[in-house]
Design an enzyme around this catalytic site. Structure first.
Site, PDB file in Angstrom:
ATOM      1  N   GLU A  88       0.848  -1.184   0.000  1.00  0.00           N
ATOM      2  CA  GLU A  88       0.000   0.000   0.000  1.00  0.00           C
ATOM      3  C   GLU A  88       0.886   1.237   0.000  1.00  0.00           C
ATOM      4  O   GLU A  88       0.463   2.318   0.354  1.00  0.00           O
ATOM      5  CB  GLU A  88      -0.991  -0.010   1.157  1.00  0.00           C
ATOM      6  N   CYS A 120      -3.231  -4.271   4.158  1.00  0.00           N
ATOM      7  CA  CYS A 120      -2.108  -5.145   4.530  1.00  0.00           C
ATOM      8  C   CYS A 120      -2.241  -6.568   3.989  1.00  0.00           C
ATOM      9  O   CYS A 120      -1.372  -7.404   4.224  1.00  0.00           O
ATOM     10  CB  CYS A 120      -1.984  -5.222   6.050  1.00  0.00           C
ATOM     11  N   HIS A 243      -1.588 -11.620  11.574  1.00  0.00           N
ATOM     12  CA  HIS A 243      -1.229 -10.248  11.213  1.00  0.00           C
ATOM     13  C   HIS A 243      -0.914  -9.488  12.508  1.00  0.00           C
ATOM     14  O   HIS A 243      -1.548  -9.708  13.529  1.00  0.00           O
ATOM     15  CB  HIS A 243      -2.377  -9.587  10.454  1.00  0.00           C
TER      16      HIS A 243
END
Ligand SMILES: [Zn+2]
Lengths: 356, 142
Positions: A88, A120, A243
């Site tokens: 990103e 992400c 994550h």
């Protein structure tokens, strides 16, 4: 488990590679600069974060991670049939980063190549797509890269975690792989927990909203979905990698899903380098592979705002031992560090406006 | 490589040289040169081939540019070194090293970095720089 019907089981990881830039910003520099209360960073489980140098961006970091992955896979770059670059923080808004890396690594011209965007989670979408391409024999090998120089508005709480780093995987058939996939599962919804509008330099986020309905809901659903499909329980896994937007969320989601802390810590990289966005969970997996033993099973669950999560079950093979030392390990990059202050950080992040 | 304000087509034509450290080898005298030239700088032969030299090298000497001109001011100090790879001498920018850490004779390796950019609207020029070789330290910590 109907192994034969599951395309993932024909596919494995042939090489993995990581990259962490050299510079580190300690959290007390951010506290000092923006007047945060002492200990603010502890709530996020953060020690310091990695900062890309002035001549680095998501392309250069992704290049080095990919180079390391290719070295470990011992694959001729010309045999790579797809390059997916998840980020990103594209250096160009329009112009693929994937072609720059593919050209620099000798993968061009007979290859697919594109940049993917899903906050992400884009690199993970690239991974799942590559598994499909390999399983269907459309390509022999695919390269998946997650790389970010994460943006955060100066003074925003995001500044404690937004960092820089990259990870890459060479995906090929299960035969000869260092780890093969048992299954994968994806869960996405339209959830506005974090976004950046076109031409806006920094993202906006929904503070508390980023937790419960976004991070926790999507990861829990993807992991539960995967476990149900494979007929596995948390106790069947040796490691669990989630994550890691900060140092706390991955431990909390692990507890809620029934994974003990000890299985999460080996793949938890954010407290020492920050949230590397598209690298994050996949970087955690790479760190686990750096030391994993044959036969061990790893759960990996990336997440991206917007929002979605994928869950994968990965089983390590005995090929891994001969590949570990073919490229630098995550900890080699972690220990190669130079501490900087906020003034240099601001220069490296291009926060000053100069007129020459 | 060192800084050159190349046009978009000029950088594009040389991209393999910049991205992959492709050197010219003279088939007549056998010597290497970088960047590749139309003729061998040593014997003048035009019978050349291109080879990739992505190996580690040694830093022979260096200079530190503190008074960087124009838009390069923001990148100062710019460190330029002469790197010896198997007898081939390459003039290149060094990265991931500070002036006080510089030492001749250290091992360096090529990495792809941003060389410069044409304002924030133009092309970004990527090219190989050299940095101190990453020494595996993780074994010590297990
Ligand atoms: Zn000659």
């Amino acid at each position: 488990m109907q192994d034969i019907l599951r395309p993932e089981s024909k596919v494995g990881i042939h090489g993995w590679g990581t990259y962490v830039p050299r510079y580190r910003l300690p959290m007390n520099e951010i506290l000092r600069m923006w007047g945060w209360p002492p200990g603010q960073e502890k709530g996020l489980g953060m020690k310091e974060k990695a900062v890309a140098g002035l001549d680095e961006d998501s392309v250069t970091m992704g290049w080095e991670a990919a180079l390391n992955a290719i070295k470990r896979a011992k694959v001729n770059p010309g045999k790579i049939g797809a390059v997916f670059f998840g980020t990103e923080s594209k250096p160009y808004a329009v112009k693929p980063s994937a072609t720059i890396i593919a050209e620099a690594l000798g993968i061009t011209p007979e290859t697919m190549a594109s940049d993917l965007e899903f906050a992400c989670r884009a690199a993970s979408e690239g991974l799942r797509s590559t598994i499909g391409l390999v399983a269907s024999n459309m390509i022999e090998y695919g390269l998946v890269i997650g790389s970010d120089t994460a943006q955060s508005s100066p003074g925003d709480v995001l500044e404690f975690t937004a960092s820089s780093g990259a990870v890459a995987y060479i995906i090929g058939s299960r035969k000869g792989s260092v780890a093969y996939f048992e299954g994968s599962y994806t869960y996405v919804t339209d959830t506005p927990d974090f976004w950046r509008r076109a031409l806006a330099p920094y993202p906006k986020h929904g503070e508390g909203f980023t937790g419960e309905p976004a991070y926790f809901h999507h990861i829990e659903m993807s992991v539960k979905g995967l476990l149900e499909e494979l007929g596995l329980r948390p106790s069947d896994f040796d490691y669990a990698v989630f994550h890691q937007p900060n140092g706390k969320f991955p431990l909390r989601v692990a507890t809620r899903l029934g994974f003990p802390k000890e299985k999460v810590l080996p793949g938890l990289v954010t407290p020492e380098i920050g949230n590397t966005y598209n690298a994050s969970a996949l970087l955690g997996l790479a760190r686990v592979l750096d030391t994993a033993r044959p036969g061990e099973r790893v759960l990996v669950a990336p997440f991206g705002s917007g929002a979605g999560s994928d869950a994968y079950s990965v089983v390590v093979t005995d090929v891994i031992e001969e590949r570990k030392n073919l490229a630098p390990k995550f900890n080699d990059y972690l220990l190669r560090k130079k501490t900087i202050d906020y003034a240099l950080y601001a220069k490296y992040r291009r926060l000053y406006i100069s007129y020459y | 490589m060192t800084v050159e304000d190349l046009s978009v087509p000029a950088h594009w034509r040389r991209r393999l040289t910049y991205y992959r450290l492709v050197a010219g080898r003279c088939k007549k005298c056998g010597r290497l040169h970088y960047p590749p030239a139309p003729a061998c700088p040593y014997c003048g032969s035009k019978d050349l081939e291109l080879i990739e030299i992505n190996n580690k090298g040694k830093l022979e000497t260096y200079t530190i540019i503190y008074s960087a001109p124009g838009k390069s001011r923001g990148r100062a100090p710019i460190i330029v070194g002469v790197v010896n790879i198997e007898g081939l001498r390459i003039v290149s920018e060094l990265t991931d090293i500070e002036p006080e850490e510089l030492k001749t004779g250290i091992d360096v390796e090529p990495v792809l970095r941003r060389m410069d950019e044409d304002t924030n609207k133009g092309i970004i020029r990527y090219a190989i720089k050299f940095r101190p070789v990453l020494v595996p330290k993780s074994e010590e910590r297990g």
